[in-house]
Motif scaffolding. Structure first.
Motif, mmCIF file in Angstrom:
data_model
loop_
_atom_site.group_PDB
_atom_site.id
_atom_site.type_symbol
_atom_site.label_atom_id
_atom_site.label_comp_id
_atom_site.label_asym_id
_atom_site.label_seq_id
_atom_site.Cartn_x
_atom_site.Cartn_y
_atom_site.Cartn_z
ATOM 1 N N LEU A 13 13.352 1.904 -0.734
ATOM 2 C CA LEU A 13 12.135 1.932 0.460
ATOM 3 C C LEU A 13 11.643 0.442 0.335
ATOM 4 C CD1 LEU A 13 10.711 5.229 -0.363
ATOM 5 C CD2 LEU A 13 12.467 4.748 1.039
ATOM 6 N N GLY A 14 11.562 -0.155 -0.581
ATOM 7 C CA GLY A 14 10.951 -1.642 -0.697
ATOM 8 C C GLY A 14 10.806 -2.047 -2.146
ATOM 9 N N VAL A 21 8.413 -4.604 -9.103
ATOM 10 C CA VAL A 21 8.325 -3.245 -8.974
ATOM 11 C C VAL A 21 9.232 -2.778 -7.574
ATOM 12 C CG1 VAL A 21 7.122 -1.205 -8.471
ATOM 13 C CG2 VAL A 21 6.324 -2.867 -10.176
ATOM 14 N N ALA A 22 9.978 -1.939 -7.568
ATOM 15 C CA ALA A 22 10.853 -1.497 -6.572
ATOM 16 C C ALA A 22 10.831 -0.135 -6.335
ATOM 17 C CB ALA A 22 12.344 -1.865 -6.512
ATOM 18 N N VAL A 23 10.753 0.351 -5.147
ATOM 19 C CA VAL A 23 10.876 1.919 -4.961
ATOM 20 C C VAL A 23 11.977 2.192 -4.319
ATOM 21 C CG1 VAL A 23 9.509 3.792 -3.727
ATOM 22 C CG2 VAL A 23 8.320 1.713 -4.552
ATOM 23 N N LEU A 24 12.633 3.330 -5.201
ATOM 24 C CA LEU A 24 14.139 3.892 -4.673
ATOM 25 C C LEU A 24 13.766 5.279 -4.172
ATOM 26 C CD1 LEU A 24 16.276 2.597 -7.552
ATOM 27 C CD2 LEU A 24 15.671 1.580 -5.589
ATOM 28 N N GLY A 145 6.752 0.056 3.602
ATOM 29 C CA GLY A 145 7.694 -0.544 3.435
ATOM 30 C C GLY A 145 7.679 -1.961 2.718
ATOM 31 N N ARG A 146 6.298 -2.327 2.533
ATOM 32 C CA ARG A 146 5.963 -3.654 2.037
ATOM 33 C C ARG A 146 4.723 -3.671 1.395
ATOM 34 N NH1 ARG A 146 3.417 -7.251 5.907
ATOM 35 N NH2 ARG A 146 2.799 -6.304 7.658
ATOM 36 N N VAL A 147 4.198 -4.652 0.498
ATOM 37 C CA VAL A 147 2.904 -4.483 0.179
ATOM 38 C C VAL A 147 2.231 -5.778 0.902
ATOM 39 C CG1 VAL A 147 1.619 -5.257 -2.033
ATOM 40 C CG2 VAL A 147 3.818 -4.126 -2.205
#
Length: 207
Positions: A13-14, A21-24, A145-147
């Protein structure tokens, strides 16, 4: 571990490069998420547990205490500082990065990220991204989708320049066009067209 390798990763996801840190998005309904704890209430001396795969040894659990709070580390990806990092003496080695740091009730209070060691092996000083930071980052990534991080939008002069000029505050050196500071009318340093002398713009004296 073997079960983790069988998870079907549907999408990334981003990610936040600055916090590593990534989000799957995964398809494995029987997996139960680790409950989130609150890292802001941690105390030095509190017992913690680190889970990971140090040196490829999966299903490894180490234990220790919170040995420091509020540490600042440069991001390995961007070099920007990561604030509020948790320091622990639980053995964290290569392969522990990305694993959870848990409190004694099994709640996630940090994500292990790096060790401090001249030899490359655990020397009793490991660091974890606080769960409050992880929660904020993950929620933003899931949402957009982003910070997005707030910024004033100014370039400031070094402190020694301000001291040399007997200025009590932070000298605004430059204001990039289109920034929030430009929209607010903040002015940077300029030169007098007639004399060529440097003319101070705004000076930040309080926030």
């Amino acid at each position: 571990d073997r079960r983790a390798r069988q998870v079907c990763i549907r999408d990334r996801l981003g990610y936040d490069e600055g916090k590593d840190v990534a989000v799957l998005s995964v398809e494995k309904p029987e997996l139960r998420p680790i409950p989130l704890g609150c890292s802001s209430t941690l105390l030095v001396g509190q017992k913690v547990f680190a889970i990971g795969n140090p040196f490829g040894l999966d299903h490894t659990l180490t234990t220790g205490i919170v040995s420091g709070l509020g540490r600042e580390l440069p991001s390995g990806n961007t070099g920007r500082p990561i604030l509020g990092v948790i320091q622990t003496d639980a053995a964290i080695n290569p392969g522990n990065s990305g694993g959870p740091l848990l409190d004694s009730r099994g709640r996630l209070i940090g994500v292990n990220t790096v060790i401090y060691s001249p030899s490359g092996a655990s020397s009793g000083v490991g660091f974890a991204i606080p769960s409050d930071t992880v929660r904020r980052v993950v929620n933003q990534i899931i949402r957009s989708g982003r910070v997005v991080r707030a910024g004033v939008g100014v370039h400031c002069a070094a402190d020694q320049i301000a001291r040399r000029m007997n200025v009590d505050g932070v000298i605004v050196l430059e204001v990039p066009p289109g920034s929030g500071a430009a929209a607010a009318g903040i002015r940077g340093v300029s030169r007098d067209p007639g004399t060529g002398q440097v003319v101070l713009g705004d000076v930040v004296v309080a926030v």
